[in-house]
Design a protein around this motif. Structure first.
Motif, short mmCIF file in Angstrom:
data_model
loop_
_atom_site.label_atom_id
_atom_site.label_comp_id
_atom_site.label_asym_id
_atom_site.label_seq_id
_atom_site.Cartn_x
_atom_site.Cartn_y
_atom_site.Cartn_z
N TYR A 428 0.84 -1.19 0.00
CA TYR A 428 0.00 0.00 0.00
C TYR A 428 0.88 1.24 0.00
N ILE A 429 0.40 2.30 -0.67
CA ILE A 429 1.12 3.56 -0.67
C ILE A 429 0.10 4.70 -0.65
N ASP A 430 0.47 5.81 0.00
CA ASP A 430 -0.44 6.96 0.09
C ASP A 430 -0.85 7.44 -1.29
N GLU A 431 -2.10 7.84 -1.40
CA GLU A 431 -2.59 8.41 -2.66
C GLU A 431 -1.83 9.69 -3.01
N THR A 432 -1.50 10.49 -2.00
CA THR A 432 -0.82 11.76 -2.24
C THR A 432 0.36 11.90 -1.28
N GLU A 433 1.14 12.95 -1.51
CA GLU A 433 2.19 13.28 -0.57
C GLU A 433 1.57 13.75 0.75
N VAL A 434 2.30 13.64 1.84
CA VAL A 434 1.86 14.16 3.13
C VAL A 434 1.81 15.69 3.04
N THR A 435 0.72 16.27 3.50
CA THR A 435 0.50 17.71 3.36
C THR A 435 1.04 18.48 4.56
N ASN A 436 1.12 19.80 4.40
CA ASN A 436 1.48 20.67 5.52
C ASN A 436 0.52 20.47 6.68
N PHE A 437 -0.77 20.35 6.38
CA PHE A 437 -1.79 20.17 7.41
C PHE A 437 -1.51 18.91 8.22
#
Length: 678
Positions: A428-437
């Protein structure tokens, strides 16, 4: 909060629509304001047509909450009409009262309702506020609904079970208390992972409630509004919420209702071209749920739920294998009968057929050719793995997608192992990069371990993050009054950058995940784009390997070598920031990237649902040793192809010191498939 309120006065309609992007006035409350010595304002989240929403902290319990206030600007629209102003304040209080009566995990909880006096430009202002449960991530049901609607029936059915039907649990409890929401829409359902949280009871009502809205006022969102609600709000009951749910389900199939042609306001809707048995039976359910005459409408939320569950069960039962659903004794009986049939067949063949039929003498036995070693290698199958769910929600609320097992050809830049084909198990891998939030949320959960000195965030001596501007005017994360904050909510959805390898790995470990390996990242990046998302694409080869990817990387490598040939030949980024120094670099060297990275949802997903690989920022990963006894290394992967940062992007797969931070390097997380297939 981004709703539209329609007021009709003296036969003339006036539409008042306010959104965060259209507002030019500054938020009423500043960061650090404390209301009644209890609620410390941390961040402005949104400004809507009727008020403002803030993230705050309950000081005595150190708990994050949401504070919703009545906007002074909105009340000023009523001029000197004290009756209208009083009506809006009563409606605001009623929202808190309605939510306070409801005790259900799928309805946002209310903690407090009060008024506070603040000073603004030397003037004392009374602020009415409601304090509610904080749901991190900012995701709503809308984020689970493709703009063009679900094109795959299985995905639609999974969405109905996972996200849509749970809403009915909360609404049934609401209706049982005699409350009608009257403004149900995807934006009013927050998501805590996969758990829905119904919000915004600002125009809720019921038979036992006195009427606040006058007959010449229409309150709600026209796209999801039942006809009787438009005619007279006092005449609405639970069937108005059924109508809204029908419209939401219609959107999930047909796509977002963006204009009068697709929205069909105040009208019943039907599916355009239901092509499968499931859709053909779903269509009349949607038609009955959105019937213009409420007497012909599905009578309740529970009745609508029963219709959907029966249809889902019927459809899924038709797809089950023969034995599934049979009683154990029935299965045993079938197996016994099959065994008897096979036994009788073998006996017949052995004692009758072999004596009656002889092999002709002129027929020779075919010669069996043994495969060569190269053929054996080419025919070697990828190992089989237990089935896994295609999508799951991580502990940080991020959506993760399954990348199936496959082969990756290692690029030549890895050294002696370049060109070798390796097997990559599913992951499994995150759909997106980790955000600032998300990263701010993480830092505030480990505050007791954090040390901030000279603009560098450290834990146990390891640098995690370098604060300060990424480029002139863009400084997404700040540290104030002992907490990390978003400087500007507009940067919440952008990938966090200037995070070190240590900081990326710490985040992943905190949530029970890890950084992706280099081969996993290459596997995910080489997967084809989804042809359904790209109608102009002529072909999409799911068996594509990393050959093209390697060529692109080698081209980057060549360009990079030309830039560095006159100086240090070691592959190192020109705009790196070394947290080893006790202070930030000189300002002349810290102007940041020429522009900010794109928001993480700016890119179409590939066939596995992954966004932004090779298109946005570079990302931290880990290179596992291919050769015996080789140690794992932190590496920087990918980058902004064809953008303003391309010239400064490193060779993909470059080993980097994990204590370094870069203005265009972020990260995403990965996760193994455990024994349960998750």
């Amino acid at each position: 909060m981004n709703s539209t309120t329609t007021r009709t006065t003296s036969g003339t309609k006036e539409s008042v629509s306010a959104t965060t992007s259209s507002r030019t006035k500054k938020p009423l409350l500043k960061v650090g304001t404390v209301l009644n010595e209890k609620w410390e304002i941390l961040q402005h989240i949104a400004t809507g047509g009727k008020g403002e929403v803030y993230r705050a902290r309950q000081t005595n319990l150190n708990r994050e909450v949401v504070v919703k206030i009545v906007s002074v600007e909105y009340l000023a629209e009523f001029g000197d009409d004290p009756e209208e102003v009083n009506t809006e304040i009563q409606r605001f209080h009623r929202e808190a009262l309605a939510m306070a009566q409801i005790r259900h995990p799928y309805v946002a909880q209310v903690y407090d309702q009060d008024a506070a006096v603040i000073s603004k430009n030397g003037e004392e202002i009374t602020v009415q506020y409601v304090v509610m449960e904080y749901v991190p991530g900012g995701r709503t049901l809308r984020h689970t609904m493709p703009f063009e609607g679900y094109r795959d029936e299985r995905d639609l059915r999974q969405w109905i079970r996972t996200y849509f039907l749970p809403i009915f649990d909360g609404l049934e409890t609401v209706h049982a208390l005699g409350i009608v929401h009257r403004d149900m829409k995807p934006e009013n359902v927050l998501l805590d992972g996969q758990t829905p949280k119904i919000i915004d009871f600002g125009i809720a009502g019921g038979p036992a409630w006195s009427q606040l809205t006058k007959s010449h006022h229409v309150e709600g969102t026209i796209t999801y509004m039942a006809p009787e609600q438009f005619m007279d709000l006092a005449e609405t009951d639970g069937r108005a919420d059924v109508y809204a749910l029908g419209k939401m389900l219609y959107e999930a199939v047909q796509g977002k209702m963006v204009d009068s042609k697709t929205a069909c306001p105040l009208k019943g809707v039907c599916l355009a071209n239901p092509s499968t048995p499931f859709l053909k039976e779903l269509d009349p359910i949607i038609q009955q749920a959105t019937a213009e005459d409420k007497e012909k409408r599905i009578p309740s939320v529970s009745a609508l739920r029963e219709s959907l569950e029966r249809l889902l069960e019927k459809t899924e039962a038709s797809e089950r294998p023969l034995f599934r659903g049979l009683h154990r004794k029935q299965i045993i009986a079938i197996i016994v009968v099959l065994f008897i049939i096979v036994a009788v067949s073998n006996i017949y063949h052995h004692f009758i057929m072999t004596h009656e039929v002889s092999m002709p003498s002129h027929v020779s036995t075919p010669e069996v050719t043994q495969p060569t070693e190269s053929e054996k290698t080419s025919e070697r199958a990828i190992p089989e793995y237990e089935p896994a769910v295609p999508t799951l929600t991580a502990k940080d609320g991020t959506i993760m997608h399954l990348v199936p097992a496959g082969q990756v050809k290692l690029p030549s830049y890895v050294g002696a192992e370049g060109g070798k084909v390796v097997e990559v198990p599913p992951f499994y891998i995150d759909e997106t990069e980790v955000t600032n939030f998300k990263y701010v949320e993480f830092l505030n959960q480990v505050l007791s371990k954090v040390e901030v000195k000279d603009g560098i965030v450290r834990v146990d001596g390891q640098p995690w993050l370098v604060l300060g501007p990424v480029y002139s005017g863009y400084e997404p994360i700040v540290y104030r009054n002992g907490r990390f904050l978003l400087q500007d909510e507009g940067g919440a959805s952008h990938p966090v950058v200037k995070v070190t390898g240590f900081g990326a790995a710490a985040y992943a470990t905190f949530y029970g995940e890890r950084l992706p390996t280099e081969t996993e990242w290459l596997r995910a990046a080489s997967r084809p784009e989804d042809a359904l998302k790209k109608p102009t694409q002529t072909s999409a080869d799911p068996a594509r390997d990393t050959d093209n990817l390697e060529k692109e990387m080698e081209a980057w490598a060549g360009a990079f070598k030309e830039e560095t040939s006159s100086g240090d030949a070691s592959p190192e980024r020109s705009r790196s920031i070394s947290p080893k120094n006790e202070g930030l670099p000189d300002s002349s060297e810290n102007q940041g990237a020429s522009t900010i990275p794109y928001p993480v949802l700016s890119f179409e997903p590939n066939v596995d649902g992954i966004r932004g690989l090779m298109r946005n920022v570079s990302e931290w990963g880990v290179r596992l040793g291919v050769a015996p006894n080789a140690k794992p290394q932190f590496v920087v992967l990918g980058g902004m192809r064809g953008t303003m940062l391309a010239g400064s992007t490193p060779i993909p797969g470059i080993a980097q010191d994990p204590s370094m931070a870069f203005e265009d390097v972020g990260f995403r997380c990965a996760k193994n498939i455990d024994e349960s297939g998750r």
